[in-house]
Design a protein around this motif. Structure first.
Motif, PDB file in Angstrom:
ATOM      1  N   CYS A 122      14.960   6.538  26.382  1.00  0.00           N
ATOM      2  CA  CYS A 122      13.596   6.215  25.958  1.00  0.00           C
ATOM      3  C   CYS A 122      13.023   5.180  26.913  1.00  0.00           C
ATOM      4  O   CYS A 122      13.274   3.979  26.755  1.00  0.00           O
ATOM      5  CB  CYS A 122      13.589   5.694  24.520  1.00  0.00           C
ATOM      6  N   VAL A 123      12.253   5.634  27.905  1.00  0.00           N
ATOM      7  CA  VAL A 123      11.670   4.749  28.914  1.00  0.00           C
ATOM      8  C   VAL A 123      10.188   5.063  29.057  1.00  0.00           C
ATOM      9  O   VAL A 123       9.832   6.156  29.530  1.00  0.00           O
ATOM     10  CB  VAL A 123      12.360   4.903  30.286  1.00  0.00           C
ATOM     11  N   LEU A 124       9.335   4.144  28.639  1.00  0.00           N
ATOM     12  CA  LEU A 124       7.906   4.269  28.897  1.00  0.00           C
ATOM     13  C   LEU A 124       7.621   3.573  30.217  1.00  0.00           C
ATOM     14  O   LEU A 124       7.909   2.384  30.378  1.00  0.00           O
ATOM     15  CB  LEU A 124       7.080   3.641  27.786  1.00  0.00           C
ATOM     16  N   LEU A 125       7.056   4.309  31.166  1.00  0.00           N
ATOM     17  CA  LEU A 125       6.885   3.829  32.535  1.00  0.00           C
ATOM     18  C   LEU A 125       5.420   3.958  32.935  1.00  0.00           C
ATOM     19  O   LEU A 125       4.823   5.030  32.798  1.00  0.00           O
ATOM     20  CB  LEU A 125       7.765   4.665  33.475  1.00  0.00           C
ATOM     21  N   ARG A 126       4.854   2.850  33.435  1.00  0.00           N
ATOM     22  CA  ARG A 126       3.485   2.904  33.923  1.00  0.00           C
ATOM     23  C   ARG A 126       3.447   3.763  35.189  1.00  0.00           C
ATOM     24  O   ARG A 126       4.228   3.542  36.125  1.00  0.00           O
ATOM     25  CB  ARG A 126       2.983   1.492  34.218  1.00  0.00           C
ATOM     26  N   THR A 127       2.562   4.739  35.224  1.00  0.00           N
ATOM     27  CA  THR A 127       2.514   5.677  36.343  1.00  0.00           C
ATOM     28  C   THR A 127       2.274   4.976  37.664  1.00  0.00           C
ATOM     29  O   THR A 127       2.890   5.307  38.689  1.00  0.00           O
ATOM     30  CB  THR A 127       1.422   6.735  36.101  1.00  0.00           C
ATOM     31  N   GLU A 154      -1.836   7.496  32.403  1.00  0.00           N
ATOM     32  CA  GLU A 154      -1.560   6.094  32.725  1.00  0.00           C
ATOM     33  C   GLU A 154      -0.089   5.762  32.510  1.00  0.00           C
ATOM     34  O   GLU A 154       0.465   4.885  33.180  1.00  0.00           O
ATOM     35  CB  GLU A 154      -2.434   5.176  31.874  1.00  0.00           C
ATOM     36  N   TYR A 155       0.546   6.464  31.572  1.00  0.00           N
ATOM     37  CA  TYR A 155       1.957   6.205  31.269  1.00  0.00           C
ATOM     38  C   TYR A 155       2.744   7.505  31.248  1.00  0.00           C
ATOM     39  O   TYR A 155       2.212   8.587  30.933  1.00  0.00           O
ATOM     40  CB  TYR A 155       2.112   5.521  29.902  1.00  0.00           C
ATOM     41  N   LEU A 156       4.032   7.371  31.577  1.00  0.00           N
ATOM     42  CA  LEU A 156       4.998   8.455  31.457  1.00  0.00           C
ATOM     43  C   LEU A 156       6.069   8.019  30.466  1.00  0.00           C
ATOM     44  O   LEU A 156       6.600   6.912  30.578  1.00  0.00           O
ATOM     45  CB  LEU A 156       5.655   8.748  32.805  1.00  0.00           C
ATOM     46  N   LEU A 157       6.374   8.859  29.514  1.00  0.00           N
ATOM     47  CA  LEU A 157       7.508   8.592  28.637  1.00  0.00           C
ATOM     48  C   LEU A 157       8.648   9.502  29.078  1.00  0.00           C
ATOM     49  O   LEU A 157       8.562  10.721  28.960  1.00  0.00           O
ATOM     50  CB  LEU A 157       7.172   8.850  27.166  1.00  0.00           C
ATOM     51  N   LEU A 158       9.701   8.894  29.632  1.00  0.00           N
ATOM     52  CA  LEU A 158      10.894   9.640  30.037  1.00  0.00           C
ATOM     53  C   LEU A 158      11.888   9.560  28.887  1.00  0.00           C
ATOM     54  O   LEU A 158      12.357   8.470  28.532  1.00  0.00           O
ATOM     55  CB  LEU A 158      11.494   9.037  31.314  1.00  0.00           C
ATOM     56  N   THR A 159      12.192  10.684  28.308  1.00  0.00           N
ATOM     57  CA  THR A 159      13.099  10.691  27.161  1.00  0.00           C
ATOM     58  C   THR A 159      14.028  11.884  27.264  1.00  0.00           C
ATOM     59  O   THR A 159      13.678  12.921  27.829  1.00  0.00           O
ATOM     60  CB  THR A 159      12.316  10.712  25.839  1.00  0.00           C
ATOM     61  N   PHE A 190       3.636  -4.819  30.299  1.00  0.00           N
ATOM     62  CA  PHE A 190       4.917  -4.340  30.821  1.00  0.00           C
ATOM     63  C   PHE A 190       4.726  -3.062  31.631  1.00  0.00           C
ATOM     64  O   PHE A 190       3.945  -2.184  31.269  1.00  0.00           O
ATOM     65  CB  PHE A 190       5.897  -4.064  29.683  1.00  0.00           C
ATOM     66  N   ASP A 191       5.472  -2.956  32.724  1.00  0.00           N
ATOM     67  CA  ASP A 191       5.516  -1.720  33.504  1.00  0.00           C
ATOM     68  C   ASP A 191       6.570  -0.762  32.967  1.00  0.00           C
ATOM     69  O   ASP A 191       6.462   0.448  33.162  1.00  0.00           O
ATOM     70  CB  ASP A 191       5.808  -2.040  34.976  1.00  0.00           C
ATOM     71  N   VAL A 192       7.587  -1.308  32.331  1.00  0.00           N
ATOM     72  CA  VAL A 192       8.627  -0.506  31.693  1.00  0.00           C
ATOM     73  C   VAL A 192       8.883  -1.071  30.306  1.00  0.00           C
ATOM     74  O   VAL A 192       9.124  -2.269  30.151  1.00  0.00           O
ATOM     75  CB  VAL A 192       9.949  -0.518  32.496  1.00  0.00           C
ATOM     76  N   VAL A 193       8.807  -0.212  29.306  1.00  0.00           N
ATOM     77  CA  VAL A 193       9.230  -0.562  27.948  1.00  0.00           C
ATOM     78  C   VAL A 193      10.271   0.466  27.545  1.00  0.00           C
ATOM     79  O   VAL A 193       9.980   1.663  27.478  1.00  0.00           O
ATOM     80  CB  VAL A 193       8.055  -0.561  26.950  1.00  0.00           C
ATOM     81  N   ALA A 207      -8.212  -0.616  22.072  1.00  0.00           N
ATOM     82  CA  ALA A 207      -9.447   0.022  21.602  1.00  0.00           C
ATOM     83  C   ALA A 207      -9.539   1.454  22.115  1.00  0.00           C
ATOM     84  O   ALA A 207     -10.015   2.352  21.415  1.00  0.00           O
ATOM     85  CB  ALA A 207     -10.657  -0.788  22.062  1.00  0.00           C
ATOM     86  N   VAL A 208      -9.080   1.664  23.354  1.00  0.00           N
ATOM     87  CA  VAL A 208      -9.059   3.010  23.938  1.00  0.00           C
ATOM     88  C   VAL A 208      -7.618   3.319  24.331  1.00  0.00           C
ATOM     89  O   VAL A 208      -7.025   2.611  25.144  1.00  0.00           O
ATOM     90  CB  VAL A 208      -9.978   3.098  25.178  1.00  0.00           C
ATOM     91  N   TRP A 209      -7.071   4.377  23.775  1.00  0.00           N
ATOM     92  CA  TRP A 209      -5.675   4.707  24.030  1.00  0.00           C
ATOM     93  C   TRP A 209      -5.541   5.465  25.353  1.00  0.00           C
ATOM     94  O   TRP A 209      -6.276   6.428  25.595  1.00  0.00           O
ATOM     95  CB  TRP A 209      -5.108   5.553  22.892  1.00  0.00           C
ATOM     96  N   PRO A 210      -4.614   5.048  26.226  1.00  0.00           N
ATOM     97  CA  PRO A 210      -4.442   5.713  27.525  1.00  0.00           C
ATOM     98  C   PRO A 210      -3.768   7.066  27.382  1.00  0.00           C
ATOM     99  O   PRO A 210      -3.070   7.338  26.397  1.00  0.00           O
ATOM    100  CB  PRO A 210      -3.561   4.731  28.301  1.00  0.00           C
ATOM    101  N   ASP A 211      -3.967   7.916  28.385  1.00  0.00           N
ATOM    102  CA  ASP A 211      -3.302   9.221  28.417  1.00  0.00           C
ATOM    103  C   ASP A 211      -1.810   9.038  28.726  1.00  0.00           C
ATOM    104  O   ASP A 211      -1.427   8.172  29.520  1.00  0.00           O
ATOM    105  CB  ASP A 211      -3.919  10.113  29.488  1.00  0.00           C
ATOM    106  N   VAL A 212      -0.985   9.874  28.106  1.00  0.00           N
ATOM    107  CA  VAL A 212       0.470   9.801  28.284  1.00  0.00           C
ATOM    108  C   VAL A 212       1.022  11.210  28.462  1.00  0.00           C
ATOM    109  O   VAL A 212       0.603  12.148  27.777  1.00  0.00           O
ATOM    110  CB  VAL A 212       1.164   9.135  27.071  1.00  0.00           C
ATOM    111  N   CYS A 213       1.976  11.342  29.375  1.00  0.00           N
ATOM    112  CA  CYS A 213       2.761  12.571  29.491  1.00  0.00           C
ATOM    113  C   CYS A 213       4.218  12.249  29.170  1.00  0.00           C
ATOM    114  O   CYS A 213       4.780  11.282  29.701  1.00  0.00           O
ATOM    115  CB  CYS A 213       2.665  13.167  30.896  1.00  0.00           C
TER     116      CYS A 213
END
Length: 391
Positions: A212-217, A134-139, A162-165, A39-45
């Protein structure tokens, strides 16, 4: 039975075990799990380490800037000492294409004990944490994302807890050598790290695909990423194992709309890609190297040799056992070729490809003992730190 027949029998037993007992590694249906949009999308860097990537950026960076993400997101490109104008080009692409905000910064040369990529990632994560995502996308700078890639990754992470996707980007397969080597690269990776096992809570098998690694901060902070893995050459696997060690929940699968745009047109290019880290994967152990070479020979090379020798010399048992093992091997490779949209006649050539990988692995060890270690983008890591042990 002859010695070759007994060896072929051992190979057949190994292939039957791989077929049924290694997490069904050969199946290619592990894709992003079912997900519900929050419902509410988290912030991502999005953090992109880049060293001399001016050739790749026009095909990759605009795809990140164009992400259709409902929440707040921005891209941080870390120019890791480039000499080809990578940073300037990134700024120009952002001005031309618009989209998500882009920050370009440089950390300077890495200190002793750090690999260049992880030093750049550390700098990027430091900049990102000031934004409180809330999340970091390492790419990587050679990875192109479909417009809904970030949205799908975050939804999957939130839905599954998941902490890592991580998604294994679809690598480029256009040249003759790419067709022969690239699908096998992903096939061997899945054999070592079956994707189905990685997604289970509490599993010992841990891996990620660094492109492509989405990581919970919060998980990154608890696991001290990337400081805890600062000298790892195989940083994606090291990251996954470290997050798992703090009780993190991982997911890894094949990508559908995340693609690598980096070409490897010649065998030399592919050889460098594999050889730079193959011996590090074996923890620089001569014993593990010898076991790997013997294992590759028995599992991949013996079946066709037994079939040919048995058929030529009247050894029925050797021919039947070798042919059966080769048939099972070929069948397990077919799904990966289909995933890469390659002709199925390449499947029986897997023993030849495995032999090429065997030579790459031996060459990786030779370069290590010559003091050259892992070399990439003008940097050489003579004795990179081994990946942390599982568990």
């Amino acid at each position: 039975m002859s010695a070759i027949a007994w060896t072929a029998a051992g190979s057949l037993v190994a292939w039957l075990w791989l077929l049924l007992g290694q997490g069904f590694f050969w199946r290619t249906d592990v894709r992003l799990p079912p997900r519900t949009e929050p419902a509410v999308w988290p912030d991502v860097c999005v953090v992109v380490p880049a060293r001399d990537e001016a050739e790749m950026l026009p095909a990759s960076l605009p795809s990140l800037l164009a992400q259709d993400y409902p929440g707040r997101a921005e891209v941080i490109l870390v120019d890791d000492g480039s000499t080809d104008g990578t940073g300037e080009l990134a700024r120009a692409l952002a001005q031309r294409h618009g989209g998500l905000p882009l920050t370009v910064d440089s950390p300077g040369e890495p200190p002793a004990g750090w690999t260049g990529k992880l030093w750049a990632v550390r700098h990027g994560i430091g900049l990102a944490r000031a934004r409180g995502p809330e999340y970091l996308l390492l790419t990587d700078a050679d990875i192109a994302h479909a417009p809904d890639s970030l949205r799908a990754l975050v939804a999957a992470a939130r839905t599954g807890g998941f902490d890592v996707v991580s998604q294994m980007a679809r690598l480029r397969v256009e040249s003759r050598w790419e067709r022969l080597v690239v699908p096998a690269f992903v096939y061997f990776f899945a054999q070592l790290y079956p994707f189905r096992r990685i997604g289970r809570k509490g599993a010992r098998t841990s891996a990620a695909a660094g492109g492509c690694v989405l990581l919970r901060t919060e998980a990154a902070e608890r696991a001290r990423i990337p400081d805890a893995i600062r000298h790892a050459v195989i940083d994606d696997v090291a990251l996954a194992r470290t997050v798992r060690s703090i009780g993190g929940h991982l997911w890894l699968g094949l990508a559908e709309r995340v693609d690598s745009v980096r070409p490897y047109p010649r065998l030399h290019d592919l050889w460098r890609m594999v050889a730079r880290s193959a011996y590090a994967q074996l923890r620089h152990s001569p014993l593990l190297l010898a076991g790997t070479v013997a294992g590759l020979a028995v599992v991949y090379l013996v079946p066709p040799v037994a079939l040919v020798v048995g058929a030529a010399g009247g050894g029925t048992a050797a021919a039947v056992l070798g042919g059966s093992a080769w048939l099972v091997m070929t069948g397990t490779y077919v799904p990966m070729l289909r995933y890469y949209r390659q002709p199925l006649w390449l499947a029986p050539l897997l023993p030849f490809t495995a032999f090429v990988y065997l030579l790459m692995t031996v060459d990786s060890a030779v370069q290590h003992y010559r003091g050259r270690g892992a070399a990439w983008k003008g940097r050489t890591y003579a004795r990179p730190g081994a990946v942390p042990d599982e568990g």
